[in-house]
Design a protein around this motif. Structure first.
Motif, mmCIF file in Angstrom:
data_model
loop_
_atom_site.group_PDB
_atom_site.id
_atom_site.type_symbol
_atom_site.label_atom_id
_atom_site.label_comp_id
_atom_site.label_asym_id
_atom_site.label_seq_id
_atom_site.Cartn_x
_atom_site.Cartn_y
_atom_site.Cartn_z
ATOM 1 N N LEU A 198 0.821 -1.217 0.000
ATOM 2 C CA LEU A 198 0.000 0.000 0.000
ATOM 3 C C LEU A 198 0.850 1.259 0.000
ATOM 4 O O LEU A 198 0.335 2.355 -0.144
ATOM 5 N N GLY A 199 2.151 1.118 0.232
ATOM 6 C CA GLY A 199 3.024 2.275 0.121
ATOM 7 C C GLY A 199 3.811 2.635 1.354
ATOM 8 O O GLY A 199 4.604 3.572 1.316
ATOM 9 N N SER A 200 3.615 1.924 2.463
ATOM 10 C CA SER A 200 4.401 2.236 3.664
ATOM 11 C C SER A 200 5.835 1.767 3.478
ATOM 12 O O SER A 200 6.081 0.764 2.800
ATOM 13 N N LYS A 201 6.752 2.493 4.136
ATOM 14 C CA LYS A 201 8.124 1.992 4.218
ATOM 15 C C LYS A 201 8.162 1.093 5.456
ATOM 16 O O LYS A 201 8.073 1.570 6.573
ATOM 17 N N VAL A 202 8.299 -0.206 5.218
ATOM 18 C CA VAL A 202 8.166 -1.167 6.312
ATOM 19 C C VAL A 202 9.534 -1.686 6.743
ATOM 20 O O VAL A 202 10.374 -2.010 5.906
ATOM 21 N N SER A 203 9.737 -1.721 8.061
ATOM 22 C CA SER A 203 10.920 -2.395 8.611
ATOM 23 C C SER A 203 10.416 -3.519 9.503
ATOM 24 O O SER A 203 9.385 -3.386 10.154
ATOM 25 N N VAL A 204 11.147 -4.629 9.494
ATOM 26 C CA VAL A 204 10.790 -5.741 10.359
ATOM 27 C C VAL A 204 11.948 -5.999 11.295
ATOM 28 O O VAL A 204 13.106 -5.968 10.869
ATOM 29 N N ARG A 226 13.214 -11.584 -1.337
ATOM 30 C CA ARG A 226 12.200 -10.734 -1.934
ATOM 31 C C ARG A 226 11.784 -9.632 -0.955
ATOM 32 O O ARG A 226 11.575 -8.485 -1.352
ATOM 33 N N LEU A 227 11.683 -10.014 0.312
ATOM 34 C CA LEU A 227 11.289 -9.014 1.306
ATOM 35 C C LEU A 227 12.364 -7.942 1.463
ATOM 36 O O LEU A 227 12.062 -6.798 1.775
ATOM 37 N N GLU A 228 13.603 -8.344 1.256
ATOM 38 C CA GLU A 228 14.680 -7.350 1.349
ATOM 39 C C GLU A 228 14.465 -6.221 0.336
ATOM 40 O O GLU A 228 14.773 -5.070 0.600
ATOM 41 N N LYS A 229 13.913 -6.599 -0.820
ATOM 42 C CA LYS A 229 13.647 -5.575 -1.837
ATOM 43 C C LYS A 229 12.395 -4.794 -1.489
ATOM 44 O O LYS A 229 12.308 -3.585 -1.712
ATOM 45 N N MET A 230 11.399 -5.496 -0.958
ATOM 46 C CA MET A 230 10.101 -4.890 -0.711
ATOM 47 C C MET A 230 10.108 -4.011 0.538
ATOM 48 O O MET A 230 9.470 -2.965 0.582
ATOM 49 N N PHE A 231 10.858 -4.452 1.560
ATOM 50 C CA PHE A 231 10.876 -3.728 2.830
ATOM 51 C C PHE A 231 12.053 -2.758 2.861
ATOM 52 O O PHE A 231 13.018 -2.891 2.107
ATOM 53 N N ASP A 232 11.927 -1.824 3.764
ATOM 54 C CA ASP A 232 13.004 -0.868 3.984
ATOM 55 C C ASP A 232 14.190 -1.562 4.644
ATOM 56 O O ASP A 232 15.332 -1.324 4.294
ATOM 57 N N ALA A 233 13.874 -2.396 5.633
ATOM 58 C CA ALA A 233 14.952 -3.073 6.363
ATOM 59 C C ALA A 233 14.426 -4.317 7.046
ATOM 60 O O ALA A 233 13.276 -4.371 7.453
ATOM 61 N N ILE A 234 15.289 -5.322 7.126
ATOM 62 C CA ILE A 234 15.001 -6.506 7.942
ATOM 63 C C ILE A 234 16.088 -6.550 9.003
ATOM 64 O O ILE A 234 17.261 -6.734 8.695
ATOM 65 N N LEU A 235 15.700 -6.295 10.240
ATOM 66 C CA LEU A 235 16.677 -6.198 11.327
ATOM 67 C C LEU A 235 16.606 -7.446 12.178
ATOM 68 O O LEU A 235 15.518 -7.883 12.553
#
Lengths: 472, 582
Positions: A198-204, A226-235
């Motif tokens: 939907l357009g949020s910059k998501v970090s997990v 794939r999530l690495e591309k889709m999300f801002d960050a995976i921490l």
């Protein structure tokens, strides 16, 4: 001898476990009362879980595919998102299904009462109705199906509209600019996917070693990429504190490789697992025993220590899945009806509805390793699947976990588009004690992703048509 | 936070009853310190901790049944494992004399050792083994044509682990396939320079070895951690199997023979659903499993005739038929019994309490069921006039007391029975139905039933025929005390050929004892008392002892039993016969 009369049963909780139990009990001729707070049966699954999230994930997938279509020579431009209409689509889905259940309950003559139940003794419950007033009724048997609720970490508790749990996140009140998802389990990743689309910059942020703890790493890897591309960050570290500020929630991180110790997010979603709803008023007046972690203790017939009381679903233990609850509900009712049955599946499928989806059933490699059990694993990478190539989604993998001696299929793991649908075949194979040969010899339609299951079985024999492997 | 889980206890021991809990939250615990006493089928053992620290939470309660792998307590600021190696290696030495059964370390075997099974890697291309021992770095070898890199999907080594040539160290996903990469070096891993999820290029450093350790090629040895696990487990098994040892000796208080290992990685069945017993999925379709349950048959005991051992509906029906016809042959013992009919719901009539059957009770229940269901029992009653014997007994009592024993009727009965068994050897025998043979034993070992707090125990006195009454009295007194003090070893209760049970101390005029399988007869003594006996043309007050002899009618006929028991009665009546005939 007196004729055996049909028992009078009550089911506390109208989720997939509760209503499946209620409907079967009614079909078997029992007198059934189903108690739940909501207007219709459905429970968390239909109102605040599986169903609404899947409606939103479908939308997310469409958005993502439209963006992806650029690679195929089609451009739609940036999507315009009408959050209110999206919300009403989702609510429409929920209403359609729950009101349908309400009608089915009526048609089956299940007495549906809106309210809260508390125990007066092993056979009597007091129902406090939603609209006020109450009554005490005695039943021959009672099934507890009260489910679970989102777990809360006390240090991350903050009373703020910016703090979300899975329930409020599904309401989609707005699309925040930045969203932090605490917890890299399936709920966090599914909802993170929705908001990212939907357009949020998501970090997990996930505190254990990787996303989806418990799942085999080779299945998680394509999703991770794939999530690495889709999300801002995976921490992969921990959150130590959250505090509200004027422009958002300030979150403090701690861990080995923390790059930013503090960051402000518009909203924070806490999805760190679920807790069983076993604190039921008056349960201490029965012999029901609640074990550690709050699960109600049951035997394999789903009977508690109190012979009049059964319990099913999330409230009795992992895995907390709707389909496990339904199966348990039906088993409990059959046991009440006097059949000699037990809950003893060989496989319970699990599906993560991200994109790509991850699904597994039966034995996993992780579990086999833990048990020191000898297995053989046959893997078919989707790069060799024609159907996957036509979809432009070749990152998937289908694998079979086999018993080396009997060549029996003990487990199936799939990552890729539509893995959730494909896993059903694997589960059937495990339940039927199919051998690798059985699956290899079953004709699968071409070109489909289901062929990958057959091809994985062929890989085991080293004779896969689409994948060349030098002889060992 | 560290968890302490119940370590594996030995072959076929999966659980025990928590008899005594010796820890509490807040207390500090050290490696090796006793945590609790656990009663298993075989013995009561103390379980030592493998971790140190302050106890945070205790997750078990006294009286609970505890399974292997179950979490017992958690520890804060826990330390553990530093002394692992020293302890582990000294443990087997401290283990009691009986040889530990080196049960195949199934559960702890490294997941995929088999270095011989060449890795399935498509491209396990020329992994050039180092020419000198100096080399201690392993770099990603060439994987094949046009493959220059891959994603590390699974890392199979960690610092401190032993790695040997050919052993897979990681799974790498390339564009073409997932391959296992085998090590070209042997030694102990010092540092791992990659982590899961990394993209790795050909030639990149994967791990380094401890200097100097490279030359040793323990090709098939498990890692050190696993080795110490094995030691620990074997020591523990040695302790608990305790054959030839008393329950106390099995785990002496001051010297727990268990090695302490920081992390027991026991097989845990984490992902199982509530209430599901974990026995591995059975190869049968759901409707077949349900059919077996309806018939009351344990599906795990049904042999499957389908491919891969698959059990069909027909297999279940066939098996059920054979069980019902009693044709399931001797092979399948207890497992083949049909389940007992379901109990009614007692709580309908009032409050009930369910208590789990503990060690001795459970064993007694199984043993009695076995004896009762396989032996056609008959009980023969008789009476012995022991008026004169009583005088003798009082006379000899001081002598027995001198020897540390008590001159009881049971002690005398031992001697009487030993003499009788010599004359009637079929009472000192067993039946082997499978071979259709009678096993006559040329030794006379008599068990004596002892009532203890924990239930019925039967210590055995050996070579009764070679001992005199005073010796027997002393030995019996000693064994009874041992039984009540929980100091009997399994060996003390084995090898009996006949059994005596005396309920006279409590009362009663007669009863039907159950034969102690695989023996064929048992003598029960009830309370002796004064009775009028017709002798010398008048009633005289005499001391009379009621005798009850149960026997296995397959081997012993009624007339033989009557003669045997009469002989015993007469021996009691005329004690001097013993010295003549015995």
């Amino acid at each position: 001898m007196t004729e055996r009369s049909q028992p009078n049963i009550a089911i506390v909780g109208g989720g997939p476990g509760g209503y499946a139990a209620a409907f079967l009990a009614a079909d078997l001729g029992m007198n059934v009362t189903l108690i739940d707070r909501e207007q219709n049966p459905g429970g968390v699954c239909l109102y605040r879980g599986c169903i609404p999230s899947k409606a939103l994930l479908h939308v997310a997938k469409v958005i993502d595919e439209c963006r992806h279509a650029k690679n195929w020579g089609i451009e739609f431009g940036e999507p315009r998102i009408d959050v209110a209409r999206l919300r009403s689509f989702k609510e429409g889905v929920v209403n359609k299904l729950t009101s349908g259940l309400g009608q089915i309950a009526k048609a089956r003559k299940v007495q549906y009462i809106r309210g809260d139940a508390s125990f007066e003794n092993s056979n009597t419950i007091r129902i406090t109705k939603n609209g006020g007033g109450g009554e005490s009724t005695t039943f021959d048997r009672i099934i507890i199906a009260t489910g679970s609720r989102p777990a809360v970490i006390p240090t991350l508790k903050l009373d703020s509209p910016r703090m979300l749990d899975s329930t409020s996140a599904l309401d989609i009140n707005d699309v925040p600019g930045t969203l932090l998802v605490i917890g890299g389990g399936y709920i966090g990743l599914e909802l993170g996917t929705v908001y990212a689309a939907l357009g949020s910059k998501v970090s997990v942020v996930e505190m254990t070693g990787g996303l989806l703890p418990g799942a085999d790493r080779d299945l998680v890897l394509p999703l991770h990429k794939r999530l690495e591309k889709m999300f801002d960050a995976i921490l992969l570290n921990t959150v130590t504190a959250v505090k509200e500020e004027a422009n958002g929630i300030r979150v403090c991180f701690d861990g080995k490789d923390v790059k930013e110790r503090e960051k402000v997010f518009d909203k924070v979603l806490v999805s760190v697992g679920r807790k069983p709803n076993s604190q039921i008023a008056g349960l201490d007046r029965t012999q029901v025993r609640v074990g550690d972690r709050g699960f109600i203790q049951v035997n394999k017939h789903l009977q508690t220590d109190d012979p009049s009381i059964y319990a099913i679903g999330d409230v009795v233990g992992e895995p907390m899945l709707a389909h496990k609850a339904s199966h348990e509900g039906r088993t409990a009712v059959e046991h009440i009806a006097g059949h000699k049955v037990a809950f003893e599946p060989n496989a319970i499928p699990a599906v993560v509805f991200t994109d790509p989806e991850i699904a597994w059933s039966g034995l996993t490699e992780t579990q086999a390793e833990k048990e020191g059990r000898e297995i053989k694993v046959a893997k078919f990478p989707w790069a060799a699947s024609g159907r996957a190539v036509t979809l432009d989604r070749t990152e998937g993998l289908t694998k079979l976990i086999l018993d080396p001696a009997s060549e029996r299929i003990l487990g199936v793991g799939i990552v890729g588009s539509g893995a959730g649908e494909l896993i059903a075949e694997g589960t059937l194979a495990i339940e039927m004690a199919a051998l690798a040969k059985d699956v290899a010899l079953t004709i699968h339609p071409h070109p489909t992703l289901s062929e990958t299951v057959m091809q994985a079985a062929e890989v085991f024999f080293g004779t896969s048509t689409d994948l060349y492997r030098p002889r060992r | 936070m560290t968890e302490f889980k119940l370590p594996e206890l030995g072959e076929n021991i999966h659980q025990g009853d928590l008899v005594r809990l010796m820890i509490a939250p807040g207390a500090s615990i050290a490696e090796g310190q006793a945590v609790m006493e656990l009663e298993t089928d075989k013995a009561v053992v103390e379980v030592p901790s493998s971790v140190s620290g302050t106890i945070k939470e205790v997750l078990v309660k006294q009286g609970e049944k505890i399974k292997v792998g179950q979490v017992i307590f958690t520890v804060e600021n826990g330390a553990g494992g530093k002394r692992v190696e020293a302890k582990a290696s000294s443990a087997p030495a401290a283990a009691p004399k009986s040889e530990p059964k080196p049960a195949a370390p199934k559960s702890e075997a490294p997941p995929k050792p088999a270095p011989s099974a060449a890795p399935k890697a498509t491209a396990s291309a020329p992994v050039v083994p180092s020419e000198s021992n100096e080399v201690s770095e392993f770099k990603l070898p060439e994987l094949g044509e046009n493959i220059h890199q891959g994603d590390l999907v699974r890392l199979m080594i960690s610092p401190g682990a032993q790695v040997s040539e050919g052993q897979p160290v990681m799974e790498l996903e390339t564009e073409k396939a997932v391959v296992e990469v085998p090590s070209s070096l042997s030694g102990i891993v010092k540092g791992v320079h990659v982590s899961q999820g990394d993209q790795i290029k050909v030639g990149q450093l994967i791990f380094t070895l401890e200097p100097g350790a490279t030359s040793q090629t323990h090709s098939q040895q498990p890692s050190r951690a696993e080795e110490s696990h094995d030691h620990a487990r074997m020591a523990f098994q040695a302790a608990i199997q305790s054959e030839g040892k008393t329950e106390e000796q099995a785990l002496p208080r001051d010297q727990p023979p268990t090695a302490s290992v920081a992390t027991f990685s026991m097989p845990l069945h984490l992902d199982r659903a509530a209430g599901v017993e974990h026995r591995g999925p059975v190869p049968a379709a759901p409707h077949v499993r349900r059919l077996a349950r309806e018939l009351g048959i344990d599906i795990h005991s049904i042999p499957g005739n389908g491919p891969g051992g698959r059990i069909s509906e027909a297999d279940v029906k066939l098996y059920a038929k054979s069980v019902i016809a009693g044709a399931a042959s001797g092979a399948g013992s207890a497992a083949t019994h049909l389940q007992q009919p379901a109990l009614p719901d007692f709580s309908k009539w009032g409050k009930i309490e369910r208590v789990s059957m503990r060690g001795v009770r459970r064993k007694t229940a199984e043993h009695m069921w076995e004896a009762w269901s396989s032996i056609p029992h008959v009980t023969q009653q008789d009476k012995a006039d022991i008026t004169e014997l009583e005088q003798l007994r009082t006379k000899f009592a001081p002598k027995a007391a001198e020897a540390g024993g008590k001159m009881t009727v049971t002690a005398i009965a031992l001697k009487v029975c030993a003499s009788a068994l010599k004359i009637f050897p079929q009472f000192n025998a067993s039946i082997d139905m499978e071979k259709e043979e009678i096993v006559y034993k040329q030794f006379i070992n008599i068990g004596v039933a002892v009532d203890t707090d924990r239930g019925l125990l039967v210590p055995v006195i050996r070579d009764v025929d070679k001992k005199n009454i005073v010796e027997l009295a002393a030995e019996l007194t000693g064994l009874s005390k041992k039984a009540r003090d929980k100091k009997l070893s399994p060996a003390d209760m084995e090898g009996g050929t006949f059994t005596i049970t005396n309920l006279g101390g409590i009362g009663g005029t007669g009863f039907s004892p159950i034969v102690n399988y695989p023996e064929v007869a048992i003598l029960g003594l009830s309370r002796s008392g004064m009775e009028p006996v017709w002798m010398n043309n008048k009633f005289e007050p005499r001391m009379v002892l009621p005798l009850s002899l149960s026997y296995d009618h397959r081997l012993i006929d009624g007339a033989d039993a009557a003669r045997f028991l009469r002989w015993i009665a007469e021996a009691f009546e005329q004690p001097f016969l013993l010295s003549v005939q015995g």
